[in-house]
Design a protein around this motif. Sequence first.
Motif, PDB file in Angstrom:
ATOM      1  N   UNK A 157     -35.809 -11.323 -51.702  1.00  0.00           N
ATOM      2  CA  UNK A 157     -37.213 -10.912 -51.810  1.00  0.00           C
ATOM      3  C   UNK A 157     -38.163 -12.099 -51.404  1.00  0.00           C
ATOM      4  N   UNK A 158     -37.341 -13.546 -50.244  1.00  0.00           N
ATOM      5  CA  UNK A 158     -37.466 -14.199 -49.897  1.00  0.00           C
ATOM      6  C   UNK A 158     -38.994 -13.861 -48.608  1.00  0.00           C
ATOM      7  N   UNK A 159     -39.840 -14.902 -48.068  1.00  0.00           N
ATOM      8  CA  UNK A 159     -40.460 -14.033 -47.424  1.00  0.00           C
ATOM      9  C   UNK A 159     -40.028 -14.529 -46.154  1.00  0.00           C
ATOM     10  N   UNK A 160     -38.764 -14.932 -45.208  1.00  0.00           N
ATOM     11  CA  UNK A 160     -38.140 -15.806 -44.752  1.00  0.00           C
ATOM     12  C   UNK A 160     -38.274 -14.785 -43.291  1.00  0.00           C
ATOM     13  N   UNK A 161     -39.088 -15.487 -42.212  1.00  0.00           N
ATOM     14  CA  UNK A 161     -38.852 -14.904 -40.756  1.00  0.00           C
ATOM     15  C   UNK A 161     -37.149 -15.430 -39.833  1.00  0.00           C
ATOM     16  N   UNK A 162     -37.758 -13.878 -39.363  1.00  0.00           N
ATOM     17  CA  UNK A 162     -35.883 -13.644 -38.406  1.00  0.00           C
ATOM     18  C   UNK A 162     -35.848 -14.700 -37.397  1.00  0.00           C
ATOM     19  N   UNK A 163     -37.264 -15.031 -37.314  1.00  0.00           N
ATOM     20  CA  UNK A 163     -37.247 -16.223 -35.642  1.00  0.00           C
ATOM     21  C   UNK A 163     -37.060 -17.690 -36.489  1.00  0.00           C
TER      22      UNK A 163
ATOM     23  N   UNK B  17     -31.301 -11.071 -29.938  1.00  0.00           N
ATOM     24  CA  UNK B  17     -32.074 -10.142 -30.866  1.00  0.00           C
ATOM     25  C   UNK B  17     -33.205 -11.124 -31.566  1.00  0.00           C
ATOM     26  N   UNK B  18     -33.364 -11.857 -31.770  1.00  0.00           N
ATOM     27  CA  UNK B  18     -34.781 -12.301 -32.169  1.00  0.00           C
ATOM     28  C   UNK B  18     -35.626 -11.600 -31.563  1.00  0.00           C
ATOM     29  N   UNK B  19     -35.792 -10.703 -29.597  1.00  0.00           N
ATOM     30  CA  UNK B  19     -36.801 -10.352 -29.059  1.00  0.00           C
ATOM     31  C   UNK B  19     -37.010  -9.140 -29.330  1.00  0.00           C
TER      32      UNK B  19
ATOM     33  N   UNK C 266     -42.261 -13.058 -26.750  1.00  0.00           N
ATOM     34  CA  UNK C 266     -42.707 -12.105 -25.455  1.00  0.00           C
ATOM     35  C   UNK C 266     -43.369 -11.127 -26.235  1.00  0.00           C
ATOM     36  N   UNK C 267     -43.224 -10.051 -27.370  1.00  0.00           N
ATOM     37  CA  UNK C 267     -44.174  -9.331 -28.330  1.00  0.00           C
ATOM     38  C   UNK C 267     -45.697  -9.405 -28.278  1.00  0.00           C
ATOM     39  N   UNK C 268     -45.824 -10.941 -28.542  1.00  0.00           N
ATOM     40  CA  UNK C 268     -47.656 -11.000 -28.656  1.00  0.00           C
ATOM     41  C   UNK C 268     -48.151 -11.607 -27.722  1.00  0.00           C
TER      42      UNK C 268
END
Length: 305
Positions: A262-268, A277-279, A286-288
């Motif tokens: 239920x938390x909104x912790x970002x993968x980054x 893995x983050x990319x 890099x995706x922005x």
Amino acid sequence: MGCDGGTIPKRHELVKGPKKVEKVDKNAELAAKWRYCALSQEKLKRPIVACELGRLFNKDAIIEYLLDKSAERPNTEVVAHIRSLKDVKELNLTDNPAWEGERHNIKGDRYEDMHCAMFICPVVGLEMNGKHQFLYLQTCGCVFSERALREVKTEICHKCGDPFQEDNLVMLNGSKDEVEKLQKAMEEHRLKAKTAKKSKKSRDTKVSKSLESTGSCDTSETQSTSLNGEGSSGSCGDSAPGPSTSGECSKVLKAPAGPIAGSKRSIQEMKDKSETYKSLFTSHSSAKRTKDQTSNWVTHTPYHF
């Protein structure tokens, strides 16, 4: 009033004696049982089925009766005990090589043997014409003469090799006493099956209720431990002391560290994940797109930021 002109009447013409009892021809009776369907009174033809009382029927006649029981048919009392196709068994019969069919004596110039039958015993070779007793197995449907089963005693079917017991043997077109015995055995078998079905149903309901109760308890415990964190471990150990409860609590506490449900912790923000893995995710830098790459209009696409 008659008896004139010198006629002399005899005693049997003036006195009425007792009526003679009409006797049924044995050959006709046997032919009616072993060559004709007990329900439709039509000639037996494959597929042939037998009920638990040993009566022979055409399968299509039984299907028609089960589809429409309200229709007026003769001899419906012989099928009153048949509730579905599970109450009958399709017979595995052996053809008689000497049987030439019904039309071999159309002209009437040949001797017609009334005792010649369409089927025989595969072991002894006796014809199934009513002069010899025949039985069938409820397990596989194979038909044998009583002499074959008496002379060759075995617990395996002579034709297909399936195992059977004495309770699986049913006499075909037996006498009144044999039919009564078969009826009692049928009622006992159905009563046992009914009680077994009820006990199985009650057992299944108990198991489902116990699973539901344990499942709800486990979900409530896991939710409380995940929300309260370390503070819930003490309460769990104090409220339910014992080896089983302490083991469950220790398993919950020893779960691998990660983002709370239920938390909104970002993968980054995860430090244990590599940059490669983050990319893979669209939240990576890099995706922005840059300001030069953005267009003047807005496109409905999940990759637009």
